[in-house]
Each structure stands twice: as structure tokens, then as C-alpha cells.
Design a protein around this motif. Structure first.
Motif, PDB file in Angstrom:
ATOM      1  N   UNK A  67       0.817  -1.225   0.000  1.00  0.00           N
ATOM      2  CA  UNK A  67       0.000   0.000   0.000  1.00  0.00           C
ATOM      3  C   UNK A  67       0.847   1.269   0.000  1.00  0.00           C
ATOM      4  N   UNK A  68       2.096   1.185   0.437  1.00  0.00           N
ATOM      5  CA  UNK A  68       2.976   2.346   0.553  1.00  0.00           C
ATOM      6  C   UNK A  68       2.255   3.505   1.258  1.00  0.00           C
ATOM      7  N   UNK A  69       1.819   3.297   2.510  1.00  0.00           N
ATOM      8  CA  UNK A  69       1.072   4.353   3.214  1.00  0.00           C
ATOM      9  C   UNK A  69       1.886   5.634   3.347  1.00  0.00           C
ATOM     10  N   UNK A  70       1.224   6.752   3.191  1.00  0.00           N
ATOM     11  CA  UNK A  70       1.890   8.048   3.265  1.00  0.00           C
ATOM     12  C   UNK A  70       2.582   8.238   4.615  1.00  0.00           C
ATOM     13  N   UNK A 117       6.652   8.900   5.192  1.00  0.00           N
ATOM     14  CA  UNK A 117       7.224  10.092   5.829  1.00  0.00           C
ATOM     15  C   UNK A 117       8.112   9.696   7.022  1.00  0.00           C
ATOM     16  N   UNK A 118       7.678   8.684   7.781  1.00  0.00           N
ATOM     17  CA  UNK A 118       8.513   8.203   8.884  1.00  0.00           C
ATOM     18  C   UNK A 118       9.806   7.613   8.357  1.00  0.00           C
ATOM     19  N   UNK A 119       9.687   6.799   7.328  1.00  0.00           N
ATOM     20  CA  UNK A 119      10.863   6.181   6.709  1.00  0.00           C
ATOM     21  C   UNK A 119      11.828   7.249   6.182  1.00  0.00           C
ATOM     22  N   UNK A 120      11.295   8.230   5.446  1.00  0.00           N
ATOM     23  CA  UNK A 120      12.150   9.255   4.842  1.00  0.00           C
ATOM     24  C   UNK A 120      12.867  10.070   5.910  1.00  0.00           C
ATOM     25  N   UNK A 121      12.153  10.409   6.990  1.00  0.00           N
ATOM     26  CA  UNK A 121      12.780  11.196   8.063  1.00  0.00           C
ATOM     27  C   UNK A 121      13.904  10.418   8.725  1.00  0.00           C
ATOM     28  N   UNK A 122      13.668   9.122   8.984  1.00  0.00           N
ATOM     29  CA  UNK A 122      14.703   8.300   9.612  1.00  0.00           C
ATOM     30  C   UNK A 122      15.903   8.137   8.694  1.00  0.00           C
ATOM     31  N   UNK A 123      15.639   7.868   7.425  1.00  0.00           N
ATOM     32  CA  UNK A 123      16.737   7.669   6.483  1.00  0.00           C
ATOM     33  C   UNK A 123      17.534   8.951   6.253  1.00  0.00           C
ATOM     34  N   UNK A 124      16.861  10.080   6.215  1.00  0.00           N
ATOM     35  CA  UNK A 124      17.576  11.336   6.067  1.00  0.00           C
ATOM     36  C   UNK A 124      18.513  11.556   7.253  1.00  0.00           C
ATOM     37  N   UNK A 145      15.304  13.456   0.513  1.00  0.00           N
ATOM     38  CA  UNK A 145      14.294  12.601   1.145  1.00  0.00           C
ATOM     39  C   UNK A 145      13.021  13.390   1.436  1.00  0.00           C
ATOM     40  N   UNK A 146      13.165  14.691   1.713  1.00  0.00           N
ATOM     41  CA  UNK A 146      11.995  15.504   2.052  1.00  0.00           C
ATOM     42  C   UNK A 146      11.044  15.656   0.864  1.00  0.00           C
ATOM     43  N   UNK A 147      11.568  15.614  -0.341  1.00  0.00           N
ATOM     44  CA  UNK A 147      10.724  15.809  -1.527  1.00  0.00           C
ATOM     45  C   UNK A 147      10.286  14.499  -2.168  1.00  0.00           C
ATOM     46  N   UNK A 148      10.686  13.366  -1.572  1.00  0.00           N
ATOM     47  CA  UNK A 148      10.258  12.065  -2.089  1.00  0.00           C
ATOM     48  C   UNK A 148       8.769  11.875  -1.800  1.00  0.00           C
TER      49      UNK A 148
END
Length: 424
Positions: A122-125, A129-136, A174-177
Motif C-alpha cells: 500500500x505504501x502508506x503516506x 514520511x517516517x521512513x524518509x525522516x529516519x533515512x535522512x 528525502x523531504x521531496x520524495x
């Protein structure tokens, strides 16, 4: 009394049985009745080299299990944990590897979860956002370390900053992904045309049919053209300033060729002798004799469209120049003095023994099978590679070192405090 040492000169490795499904997916099986376990790996040609949006490839792979159309990320994780199943995701420049391992008696339950993960993510939004913040945050922290700075700078120096194998995207991207970026990457690259499956362990008719049914439901989307790779833009020296560092991170090497090249195995022997085991020449020099480092490694690295030779280590900033000089010296010795037969015999035994260790068990054989498939061959090549290694002579090592390791061809990258850049 110590038992006699036996070094195999021939290795008979199980060949995978290939089944081609209706949608074109190749399903390879390595049946073994020795253990009541089973592992199946879906390999997609969906690495970061084919992405057009930075970080979309890794996000698509890592978010597959973060929620499906039926269950949340927590529910999926709980199902896998309940049955003691193992789920793993790996992604590199060229491929994404999605693997599941389970006890045979829980195969059906694990396969049901795999179906959700692979076919109905489903790639939930919120999860994105949690994933992108952690990875950044993690990438920003990693890039404060000299070894990461050197590794990324070495890739840029070898391939160029625009090449898919050399790009280092800013963590701020990551913020704009967006979810749309991730869904589109999944839609284009997680398809039947870009996938094969390897299954190993206790495989019966039921397991084969059930796994084939799942893999056979991967959608066909037609051929997707990969981005064109520009020609490498190699820079032979690069320095990354890291104020306050107490250690310098060193990378040396050069572009060579992928694993299919006839000299790849021979260069693996050269790299192993130089820095591929604890008693290697560079370890004896930099660690044992001079105390410059705790460890140093030399290896051949293989990508789908390229390969390179590399030496990597970290040393005190006050001995950076001396350590580089010793590395150059050891490489030059390989190019000028024939290797003693006794040393070469040890290197051959180390390489053969490591190969035997990797092939111990159905999962190890499956890993090697995947690698061989990616190289366009099968497990017959394992025996051939061992024969090549065993037949290497000191003259062969000398010729390869002379051919490929000339000082003027080497790329040198140093990450460390200011003032070192003009010292190598």
C-alpha cells in the motif's frame, strides 16, 4: 595428532532446476531434504541505477512490508514473527533482493504474507514520511564519518558524479520524495520481465506449485528501457576535508571489469594476496610491522555493467602519507617480484576454503546461485573458478599485476583533516 589438511581441487555443486512460468518469470529450485526449512528470494532488476527520482528505489524496496491493502505494517510484522519466519530486503546499485525463510510446516502461512508484500503493498503516506525522516537523519549522521565520505568520494572519482554508480544524492532530497514516486517505481520495475526467483530447502510438489502461482501473478508491463549510462569520468586524486578528524580514510583502486571478464578470477587472487585475509601483505605491513591501522582490505567489486579493484583502510592522520606510500610499495612489489610459491599456495587455500564455507548449506548455495544467474551462468562455474584459482602461477600473478595495477592508473581518495590534500 592434527588431521591432514585436504584441499579440494574439484567441487560438485548442485545445479538449480529452472522452471519458466507463463508470465516469463524464471523460477529456480535447489531441493534439499536435509533440513525442514525453505527460503525463497525474489530478485528484481530494480536497483538505484535505474531510478530517476533519488531514493525511490530503496524506498520502494524497504516499504514493501510497511502495510498492504489488507494489513498494517505492524500486523504484517506480527504474522511473520508468530510463525518464526524471516524476511529480509537488500538493495544495491543494480538489483533488489526480497527474501523469505520459514520452517517447512509454516510455508503456506509465510507465502500468504509474501503475496501481500509483493503483490499488494500500500505504501502508506505516514509510513513513507517516517521512513524518509529516519533515512535522512541516518544518512546525515553517516556522512559525518570519514569512511563514508571516502567511500562516496571514491565512487565519484571512479565513475563521475553523474554516473548511476557514482551519484551521491543529498539527504535533503528525502523531504521531496513522494508516495507517487515510490508507487511509480514499484509499478515500472517490480514486474515479471525484471524478476527471477530462487527457492532452496525442502521443496515438494506443493511448495513448487504454490510458489509458482505467486511468482506467476507478477504483472507484465512490457520492456522498460533503463536510463543510458554516461561514460565514466575518472579522477585520479580526490581529497575530502573533514575538520577535526583523528583518522584518515583511504581508498585506492581503479576501474576494471565485471565478473564475466576472463581476468576477473585472476585479479581476485591478486587482491586476496594483497589484502584479502588476515595474513595478507597489506595486513602484515600496515598493521603488524607499522601499526598504522587495525585492518585493511583489498578486493574486486562487481556491478552489472562495471567492476573495480579497491583497497580500503583507516589510519591515523599523522601517518596518512606513510600509509599511502606503503600501499603503493606493496602494489609495486606485486608488479616486480614473483610471488613465492608458498605464499601463493596459502592464498589459493584461503580462497578455496572461503568458497567452501559459503557453500555450506542450502541457503549459501542459493546465494551463490543468485550471483551466478546475475552473471549469466550457472553453478558449473564454481568448479571452473576453483580450477582457475588452483592453476594460478607466480608468473600469472606478476603479469596481471603489471597489466592492471600500474601506479598511473590508480585512483587515490583521502578523507581527513585539512592539510593532507597536498601530501599524497
Amino acid at each position: 595428532m592434527r588431521p591432514p589438511r585436504i584441499t579440494p581441487s574439484e567441487v560438485d555443486v548442485q545445479l538449480a532446476e529452472k522452471h519458466t512460468l507463463a508470465n516469463g518469470v524464471a523460477l529456480y529450485t535447489l531441493a534439499s531434504e536435509d533440513f525442514e526449512v525453505l527460503r525463497f528470494s525474489f530478485v528484481f532488476r530494480a536497483g538505484s541505477a535505474v531510478q530517476t527520482v533519488p531514493f525511490s528505489a530503496s524506498a520502494a524496496a524497504n516499504l514493501l512490508a510497511e502495510g498492504s491493502t489488507e494489513h498494517s505494517a505492524q500486523q504484517i510484522a506480527e504474522q511473520l514473527d508468530y510463525y518464526g519466519s524471516w524476511y529480509d530486503v537488500n538493495i544495491d546499485r543494480d538489483y533488489a533482493y526480497i527474501s523469505f525463510a520459514t520452517l517447512s510446516k509454516f510455508f503456506d502461512h509465510t507465502l500468504a504474507v509474501a503475496e501481500e508484500i509483493l503483490l499488494r503493498p500500500a505504501f502508506p503516506e505516514a509510513e513513507l514520511r517516517t521512513y524518509a525522516a529516519k533515512r535522512r537523519q541516518r544518512l546525515a549522521i553517516d556522512r559525518t564519518k570519514v569512511d563514508v565520505e571516502a567511500r562516496e568520494a571514491f565512487a565519484r572519482a571512479l565513475f563521475g558524479p553523474r554516473h548511476p554508480y557514482g551519484i551521491s544524492s543529498s539527504e535533503e532530497l528525502y523531504d521531496s520524495l513522494t508516495r507517487r514516486d515510490v508507487v511509480e517505481f514499484y509499478r515500472r520495475f517490480y514486474t515479471a520481465e525484471r524478476c527471477f526467483v530462487v527457492c532452496s530447502g525442502r521443496i515438494g510438489d506443493h511448495e513448487l506449485q504454490a510458489l509458482g502461482n505467486l511468482a506467476g501473478r507478477l504483472p507484465r508491463r512490457g520492456v522498460v528501457e533503463d536510463p543510458r549510462f554516461p561514460a565514466p569520468e575518472t579522477v585520479h586524486e580526490a581529497f575530502v576535508d573533514h575538520p577535526g578528524a583523528v583518522q584518515s580514510s583511504l581508498r585506492l583502486g581503479r576501474l576494471l571489469f565485471p565478473r564475466q571478464h576472463p581476468d576477473f578470477v585472476g585479479m581476485q587472487v591478486v587482491a586476496t594476496a594483497l589484502g584479502g585475509y588476515f595474513g595478507s601483505r597489506l595486513m602484515q605491513n600496515l598493521r603488524e610491522r607499522n601499526g598504522y591501522t587495525y585492518g585493511v582490505v583489498a578486493a574486486m567489486v562487481n556491478f552489472e555493467r562495471a567492476g573495480y579493484f579497491a583497497v580500503a583502510t583507516q589510519v591515523g592522520t599523522d601517518v596518512t602519507r606513510q600509509a599511502l606510500g606503503e600501499i603503493y610499495r606493496e602494489i609495486e612489489l606485486l608488479r616486480t617480484d614473483p610471488m613465492p610459491e608458498e605464499e601463493l599456495a596459502l592464498v589459493k587455500n584461503m580462497m578455496t576454503g572461503e568458497m567452501m564455507r559459503i557453500l555450506d548449506g542450502p541457503f549459501g548455495i542459493a546465494d551463490v546461485t543468485i550471483e551466478n544467474i546475475l552473471c549469466g551462468t550457472d553453478n558449473y562455474i564454481i568448479g571452473e573458478n576453483i580450477r582457475r584459482i588452483r592453476s594460478m602461477t607466480p608468473d600469472d600473478v606478476l603479469k596481471l599485476a603489471r597489466k592492471y595495477l600500474a601506479r598511473e592508473d590508480l585512483v587515490t581518495v583521502v578523507a581527513g583533516p585539512a592539510g593532507l590534500g597536498s601530501r599524497f
